[in-house]
Design an enzyme around this catalytic site. Sequence first.
Site, PDB file in Angstrom:
ATOM      1  N   ASP A  15      36.552  30.485  47.178  1.00 24.89           N
ATOM      2  CA  ASP A  15      37.871  30.574  46.543  1.00 24.89           C
ATOM      3  C   ASP A  15      38.253  29.303  45.796  1.00 24.89           C
ATOM      4  O   ASP A  15      39.434  28.969  45.689  1.00 24.89           O
ATOM      5  CB  ASP A  15      38.963  30.908  47.587  1.00 24.89           C
ATOM      6  CG  ASP A  15      38.599  32.123  48.394  1.00 24.89           C
ATOM      7  OD1 ASP A  15      38.174  33.120  47.785  1.00 24.89           O
ATOM      8  OD2 ASP A  15      38.715  32.079  49.632  1.00 24.89           O
ATOM      9  N   LYS A  18      36.115  29.760  41.053  1.00 25.85           N
ATOM     10  CA  LYS A  18      34.872  29.944  40.291  1.00 25.85           C
ATOM     11  C   LYS A  18      35.027  31.011  39.220  1.00 25.85           C
ATOM     12  O   LYS A  18      34.458  30.900  38.142  1.00 25.85           O
ATOM     13  CB  LYS A  18      33.721  30.349  41.232  1.00 25.85           C
ATOM     14  CG  LYS A  18      33.333  29.275  42.219  1.00 25.85           C
ATOM     15  CD  LYS A  18      32.165  29.720  43.079  1.00 25.85           C
ATOM     16  CE  LYS A  18      32.502  30.860  44.021  1.00 25.85           C
ATOM     17  NZ  LYS A  18      33.426  30.524  45.108  1.00 25.85           N
ATOM     18  N   GLY A  42      35.504  37.481  46.062  1.00 23.39           N
ATOM     19  CA  GLY A  42      36.587  37.986  45.233  1.00 23.39           C
ATOM     20  C   GLY A  42      36.887  36.955  44.181  1.00 23.39           C
ATOM     21  O   GLY A  42      37.381  35.884  44.482  1.00 23.39           O
ATOM     22  N   HIS A  43      36.500  37.243  42.957  1.00 27.59           N
ATOM     23  CA  HIS A  43      36.744  36.307  41.857  1.00 27.59           C
ATOM     24  C   HIS A  43      37.918  36.821  41.055  1.00 27.59           C
ATOM     25  O   HIS A  43      37.848  37.921  40.515  1.00 27.59           O
ATOM     26  CB  HIS A  43      35.538  36.259  40.918  1.00 27.59           C
ATOM     27  CG  HIS A  43      34.342  35.593  41.502  1.00 27.59           C
ATOM     28  ND1 HIS A  43      34.362  34.896  42.674  1.00 27.59           N
ATOM     29  CD2 HIS A  43      33.084  35.508  41.045  1.00 27.59           C
ATOM     30  CE1 HIS A  43      33.152  34.408  42.920  1.00 27.59           C
ATOM     31  NE2 HIS A  43      32.368  34.777  41.945  1.00 27.59           N
ATOM     32  N   GLN A 226      31.156  32.769  47.448  1.00 25.88           N
ATOM     33  CA  GLN A 226      31.556  31.962  48.620  1.00 25.88           C
ATOM     34  C   GLN A 226      31.454  30.480  48.254  1.00 25.88           C
ATOM     35  O   GLN A 226      31.715  30.131  47.122  1.00 25.88           O
ATOM     36  CB  GLN A 226      30.709  32.316  49.857  1.00 25.88           C
ATOM     37  CG  GLN A 226      31.015  33.699  50.442  1.00 25.88           C
ATOM     38  CD  GLN A 226      30.261  34.815  49.756  1.00 25.88           C
ATOM     39  OE1 GLN A 226      29.073  34.741  49.532  1.00 25.88           O
ATOM     40  NE2 GLN A 226      30.957  35.889  49.420  1.00 25.88           N
TER      41      GLN A 226
HETATM   42  P1  IMP Z   1      31.446  37.564  55.850  1.00 22.83           P
HETATM   43  O1  IMP Z   1      30.873  36.965  54.623  1.00 22.83           O
HETATM   44  O2  IMP Z   1      32.296  38.778  55.588  1.00 22.83           O
HETATM   45  O3  IMP Z   1      30.426  37.802  56.926  1.00 22.83           O
HETATM   46  O4  IMP Z   1      32.474  36.494  56.476  1.00 22.83           O
HETATM   47  C1  IMP Z   1      32.038  35.258  57.042  1.00 22.83           C
HETATM   48  C2  IMP Z   1      33.019  34.145  56.708  1.00 22.83           C
HETATM   49  O5  IMP Z   1      32.962  33.862  55.318  1.00 22.83           O
HETATM   50  C3  IMP Z   1      34.483  34.461  56.994  1.00 22.83           C
HETATM   51  O6  IMP Z   1      35.131  33.263  57.393  1.00 22.83           O
HETATM   52  C4  IMP Z   1      35.014  34.912  55.655  1.00 22.83           C
HETATM   53  O7  IMP Z   1      36.413  34.728  55.555  1.00 22.83           O
HETATM   54  C5  IMP Z   1      34.261  33.974  54.749  1.00 22.83           C
HETATM   55  N1  IMP Z   1      34.074  34.477  53.379  1.00 22.83           N
HETATM   56  C6  IMP Z   1      33.187  35.406  52.963  1.00 22.83           C
HETATM   57  N2  IMP Z   1      33.266  35.575  51.638  1.00 22.83           N
HETATM   58  C7  IMP Z   1      34.211  34.738  51.197  1.00 22.83           C
HETATM   59  C8  IMP Z   1      34.710  34.420  49.898  1.00 22.83           C
HETATM   60  O8  IMP Z   1      34.285  34.946  48.856  1.00 22.83           O
HETATM   61  N3  IMP Z   1      35.694  33.472  49.837  1.00 22.83           N
HETATM   62  C9  IMP Z   1      36.132  32.849  50.952  1.00 22.83           C
HETATM   63  N4  IMP Z   1      35.698  33.092  52.181  1.00 22.83           N
HETATM   64  C10 IMP Z   1      34.730  34.028  52.305  1.00 22.83           C
HETATM   65 MG    MG Z   2      37.367  34.400  46.419  1.00 26.55          MG
END
Ligand code: IMP
Ligand code: MG
Length: 430
Positions: A15, A18, A42-43, A226
């Site tokens: 977040d 990007k 989520g972009h 991420q």
């Molecule tokens: P997962 O990727 O759904 O398995 O989540 C694992 C961890 O990564 C959690 O803390 C999520 O909130 C975090 N996470 C996964 N994708 C994103 C992203 O795109 N932005 C921010 N945090 C993320």
């Molecule tokens: Mg995001």
Amino acid sequence: MRKKNIIVVGLQWGDEGKGKIVDLLAKDADIVARYQGGNNAGHTVVSGDLSLVFRLVPSGILNEEKICILGNGVVIDPVVLFQELEDLKAIGINIKGRFFISYKSHIIMPYHKRLDIARERLRGAGMIGTTGRGIGPAYEDKVARLGIRAVDLINRDLLYKKIVLSLKEKNHLFKNVLGEDVFNPDDLIEEYLNYGGKIQEFLIDSSIFINERLDKGFNVMLEGAQGTFLDVDHGTYPYVTSSNTVGGSALSGIGLGPTKIDEVIGITKAYTTRVGEGYFPTELKGEEGRVIRDKGEEFGSVTGRPRRCGWFDVNLIKEAGRLNGATGMAVTKLDVLSGLGKINICTGYMLNGSVINHLPFSSADYDKAIPVYEEMEGWSGDISSIKSFKDLPVNSQKYILRIEDLTGLRINMLSVGKERMQTINLKNIF
Ligand code: IMP
Ligand code: MG
């Protein structure tokens, strides 16, 4: 001289903004490709009145001259993919002949989602705080050699056998351990074959496709999802996602060799946020954190969860700079810090009486490592329409220069608002 190939990565916990930066840089890239993650990302891209959130499709898709690719390292939920493609169609974006998917990418199945959510429940207080989208279980199946690849969706016999195999253990888990309903392969096969029929036209070998075009003089931008500290190896394990998010994995996630890359641009917010559980040394749990969250609209773009907010952390960014081999960075959301009075920068962590300049090695030490701060004078006023560095309030200039100084990374771009226009260019990337 050939055009530059670049990697764009998040330097924090995701977040970082990007989406906006990739969208801006896309004008200088012929191909934009994602190399890991799935619809946990989520972009958000804001263009005029439109605010669009992309979970899967690269944010470069809005630019109709660009080719967009989901590489082999991405995990794909077809339900989300086809919804997103419908949404793009609805706003008049034509993807024909310019959107492709690696045939080797893995598919997120309904049982992965159920497993993700049930496992989190089982962990109770020790939950990771996943997005619940089945990302972890899909990657687990890939590594366990039980995964279903995009290309498998177009072969009935193969797909059926693979679903049966993957459910053998999982149904046992659902029934006897997790107290969940089991899956019947017969209930899944038609739906996923149907997705196969729809996905077929997009399938390519991303390695052949991109390398052939690079040979012809095209260039590529690899878009990370991420952030560095959600990397399964280098992040704040176990509070991480299930893929390698760092720049190095961009290459394996698409099928490109390391010699092809010219620049690695890291994105960081002018402060820090994190969504989900886990270590966050500079978190502001009180009023200041709430002010930043409200002003920065810090709510998860996938799950809507409030993001945890805190001060800028030099330790993290230096470490991320090293892990990614960053050649420069973009700093976003500087405008959010206006009006705060004093601003802190974390320059190290105090652990057992001495200062360390990296993350604690053991997760047992996470809560013992206390940030050491350098205090800076804040600034006020709306800076979101300022176009050049020298017109910024002096204290915000000092803040930015201090960040460059402490992290050792040059800032290429400074974002002072959501719109594409609200960006100050300091050093060209391409
Ligand atoms: P997962 O990727 O759904 O398995 O989540 C694992 C961890 O990564 C959690 O803390 C999520 O909130 C975090 N996470 C996964 N994708 C994103 C992203 O795109 N932005 C921010 N945090 C993320
Ligand atoms: Mg995001």
